[in-house]
Design a protein around this motif. Structure first.
Motif, PDB file in Angstrom:
ATOM      1  N   GLU A 118       0.832  -1.212   0.000  1.00  0.00           N
ATOM      2  CA  GLU A 118       0.000   0.000   0.000  1.00  0.00           C
ATOM      3  C   GLU A 118       0.862   1.255   0.000  1.00  0.00           C
ATOM      4  O   GLU A 118       0.568   2.228  -0.703  1.00  0.00           O
ATOM      5  CB  GLU A 118      -0.950  -0.005   1.200  1.00  0.00           C
ATOM      6  CG  GLU A 118      -1.973  -1.114   1.176  1.00  0.00           C
ATOM      7  CD  GLU A 118      -2.835  -1.111  -0.091  1.00  0.00           C
ATOM      8  OE1 GLU A 118      -3.121  -0.017  -0.624  1.00  0.00           O
ATOM      9  OE2 GLU A 118      -3.205  -2.206  -0.546  1.00  0.00           O
TER      10      GLU A 118
ATOM     11  N   ILE B 200       2.359   1.802  -3.470  1.00  0.00           N
ATOM     12  CA  ILE B 200       1.376   2.353  -4.402  1.00  0.00           C
ATOM     13  C   ILE B 200       1.128   3.837  -4.133  1.00  0.00           C
ATOM     14  O   ILE B 200       1.050   4.656  -5.054  1.00  0.00           O
ATOM     15  CB  ILE B 200       0.055   1.560  -4.326  1.00  0.00           C
ATOM     16  CG1 ILE B 200       0.262   0.143  -4.892  1.00  0.00           C
ATOM     17  CG2 ILE B 200      -1.066   2.279  -5.070  1.00  0.00           C
ATOM     18  CD1 ILE B 200      -0.903  -0.787  -4.651  1.00  0.00           C
ATOM     19  N   GLU B 201       1.018   4.199  -2.869  1.00  0.00           N
ATOM     20  CA  GLU B 201       0.674   5.583  -2.513  1.00  0.00           C
ATOM     21  C   GLU B 201       1.854   6.542  -2.656  1.00  0.00           C
ATOM     22  O   GLU B 201       1.694   7.672  -3.125  1.00  0.00           O
ATOM     23  CB  GLU B 201       0.149   5.625  -1.071  1.00  0.00           C
ATOM     24  CG  GLU B 201      -1.193   4.942  -0.900  1.00  0.00           C
ATOM     25  CD  GLU B 201      -1.602   4.858   0.562  1.00  0.00           C
ATOM     26  OE1 GLU B 201      -1.005   5.571   1.395  1.00  0.00           O
ATOM     27  OE2 GLU B 201      -2.517   4.060   0.871  1.00  0.00           O
TER      28      GLU B 201
ATOM     29  N   ALA C 221       4.493   4.943  -6.688  1.00  0.00           N
ATOM     30  CA  ALA C 221       3.898   4.791  -8.018  1.00  0.00           C
ATOM     31  C   ALA C 221       3.588   6.143  -8.685  1.00  0.00           C
ATOM     32  O   ALA C 221       3.826   6.289  -9.892  1.00  0.00           O
ATOM     33  CB  ALA C 221       2.645   3.922  -7.941  1.00  0.00           C
TER      34      ALA C 221
ATOM     35  N   ARG D 156      -3.404  -6.422  -6.501  1.00  0.00           N
ATOM     36  CA  ARG D 156      -3.376  -5.054  -5.960  1.00  0.00           C
ATOM     37  C   ARG D 156      -2.558  -4.120  -6.840  1.00  0.00           C
ATOM     38  O   ARG D 156      -2.864  -2.922  -6.963  1.00  0.00           O
ATOM     39  CB  ARG D 156      -2.794  -5.068  -4.537  1.00  0.00           C
ATOM     40  CG  ARG D 156      -2.839  -3.718  -3.843  1.00  0.00           C
ATOM     41  CD  ARG D 156      -4.255  -3.281  -3.600  1.00  0.00           C
ATOM     42  NE  ARG D 156      -4.320  -1.911  -3.094  1.00  0.00           N
ATOM     43  CZ  ARG D 156      -4.449  -0.821  -3.857  1.00  0.00           C
ATOM     44  NH1 ARG D 156      -4.516  -0.958  -5.186  1.00  0.00           N
ATOM     45  NH2 ARG D 156      -4.510   0.371  -3.314  1.00  0.00           N
ATOM     46  N   LEU D 157      -1.518  -4.631  -7.482  1.00  0.00           N
ATOM     47  CA  LEU D 157      -0.638  -3.798  -8.308  1.00  0.00           C
ATOM     48  C   LEU D 157      -1.140  -3.667  -9.749  1.00  0.00           C
ATOM     49  O   LEU D 157      -0.618  -2.862 -10.514  1.00  0.00           O
ATOM     50  CB  LEU D 157       0.775  -4.380  -8.310  1.00  0.00           C
ATOM     51  CG  LEU D 157       1.523  -4.287  -6.964  1.00  0.00           C
ATOM     52  CD1 LEU D 157       2.720  -5.220  -6.951  1.00  0.00           C
ATOM     53  CD2 LEU D 157       1.952  -2.860  -6.682  1.00  0.00           C
TER      54      LEU D 157
ATOM     55  N   LYS E 218      -2.870  -2.580 -12.995  1.00  0.00           N
ATOM     56  CA  LYS E 218      -3.399  -1.323 -13.538  1.00  0.00           C
ATOM     57  C   LYS E 218      -3.025  -0.088 -12.710  1.00  0.00           C
ATOM     58  O   LYS E 218      -3.643   0.973 -12.863  1.00  0.00           O
ATOM     59  CB  LYS E 218      -4.920  -1.407 -13.708  1.00  0.00           C
ATOM     60  CG  LYS E 218      -5.368  -2.440 -14.743  1.00  0.00           C
ATOM     61  CD  LYS E 218      -6.878  -2.411 -14.919  1.00  0.00           C
ATOM     62  CE  LYS E 218      -7.309  -3.334 -16.059  1.00  0.00           C
ATOM     63  NZ  LYS E 218      -6.996  -4.747 -15.833  1.00  0.00           N
ATOM     64  N   VAL E 219      -2.037  -0.197 -11.846  1.00  0.00           N
ATOM     65  CA  VAL E 219      -1.564   0.985 -11.109  1.00  0.00           C
ATOM     66  C   VAL E 219      -0.673   1.805 -12.033  1.00  0.00           C
ATOM     67  O   VAL E 219       0.332   1.288 -12.538  1.00  0.00           O
ATOM     68  CB  VAL E 219      -0.782   0.584  -9.837  1.00  0.00           C
ATOM     69  CG1 VAL E 219      -0.168   1.823  -9.169  1.00  0.00           C
ATOM     70  CG2 VAL E 219      -1.689  -0.146  -8.863  1.00  0.00           C
TER      71      VAL E 219
ATOM     72  N   THR F 136      -3.328 -10.714 -12.656  1.00  0.00           N
ATOM     73  CA  THR F 136      -2.880  -9.427 -13.195  1.00  0.00           C
ATOM     74  C   THR F 136      -2.877  -9.425 -14.724  1.00  0.00           C
ATOM     75  O   THR F 136      -2.762 -10.484 -15.346  1.00  0.00           O
ATOM     76  CB  THR F 136      -1.466  -9.081 -12.691  1.00  0.00           C
ATOM     77  OG1 THR F 136      -1.105  -7.758 -13.127  1.00  0.00           O
ATOM     78  CG2 THR F 136      -0.433 -10.060 -13.202  1.00  0.00           C
TER      79      THR F 136
END
Length: 304
Positions: A80, A83-84, A87, A115-116, A118-119, A159
């Motif tokens: 998390e 990503i925050e 990314a 979770r990853l 399409k980030v 994914t």
């Protein structure tokens, strides 16, 4: 000038074949970085797990003759936070970012991949199968073709990102391992991860590393890595990324000639942060000297 670009993954072309290896380049956010990431083919971030990890007890690093023992223990802030915090930074870069993922179960690998997916800022996943499989008595996921394939299949099903599987040398048959993950859907393989090793302090009469054993990397492992890359490149159809002891341009060229489509540079960058960029320039100079115009003339040259 020669064209150093390569087609590594579906829909992903790299400007050159040199990639910053996971665990040795952080997240690329250091303000005073001596190596310009924009000059690299790709960048692999530090190993990422589902939840934050504090890592192993100190000491966690020890230099060896021509190498390095490390037992960091996948210290990281968790998926998390990646990503925050990171990314959004990567989304503004021209250099593709691969996220290295690590887990203790097949289900955790799948959750990470989902979770990853399409980030923005993430171009591919590199799956670390050198992790201990808790359900199998802490044997590495990469120790058998069956467990390696199970992880690969779970990640691919979770994914839409291209999937690179990083192979461990701590197995009885790395060719069988590579073929298993290819059959399970891997878009590429990278090899090798570190060799298991240790050191003992003869004055204290104790292991040097807090974790007792660690992973051996650096120039000492290059001949082993090169032989494994040569064998795997001749046995699979997916691209091979060579890594293990690559310190100079000459080292990188050997791996490319062995059949690797790209190379990862890790430990060398801890000693010389500009090593990856110098390796790019060295490959270019070699191609100029030998009048090579594109990478296909170099890749697999020792196999023809």
């Amino acid at each position: 000038m020669p064209d150093l670009s390569i087609q590594l993954l579906p829909g992903l072309k790299l400007k050159n074949p040199v990639i910053a290896a996971s665990g040795t380049a952080g997240y690329g956010d250091e303000p005073n970085r001596l190596c310009d990431i924009a000059d690299l083919g790709a960048f692999v971030c530090k190993g990422t797990t589902l939840k934050p990890r504090a890592g192993n007890p100190q000491p966690r690093i020890m230099e060896t003759p021509y190498g390095l023992l490390n037992a960091i223990g996948l210290q990281n802030p968790g998926v998390e936070a990646v990503i925050e915090k990171y990314a959004p930074l990567w989304a503004g870069w021209t250099t593709p970012i691969f996220v290295n993922i690590a887990a203790e179960s097949v289900d955790e690998y799948a959750k990470l991949a989902h979770r990853l997916d399409k980030v923005p800022g993430i171009a591919a996943l590199e799956v670390n199968i050198s992790c201990p499989n808790v359900a199998a008595g802490c044997l590495e996921f990469g120790s058998t073709p069956e467990s390696a394939a199970a992880v690969t299949r779970a990640v691919k099903n979770a994914t839409s990102l291209p999937v690179i599987v990083k192979l461990t040398p701590n197995t009885s048959d790395i060719v069988a391992l590579a073929q298993a993950v290819e059959s399970a859907g891997a878009d590429a393989v990278s090899l090798i991860n570190t060799l298991r090793g240790m050191a003992i302090d003869i004055k204290k009469r104790k292991p040097v590393l807090g974790n007792i054993t660690g992973g051996l990397s650096g120039s000492a492992v290059k001949p082993v890595a090169l032989a494994m890359v040569y064998r795997v490149a001749g046995a699979v159809k997916v691209p091979v990324i060579g890594c293990g002891g690559i310190t100079t341009g000459e080292d990188a060229i050997e791996f490319l000639m062995a059949g690797a489509t790209a190379v990862e540079v890790g430990t060398a960058a801890l000693v010389n942060p500009r090593a990856p960029i110098e390796i790019v320039k060295s490959i270019e100079n070699y191609m100029l000297e030998w009048k090579l115009t594109e990478m296909s003339q170099l890749i697999g040259a020792a196999r023809r």
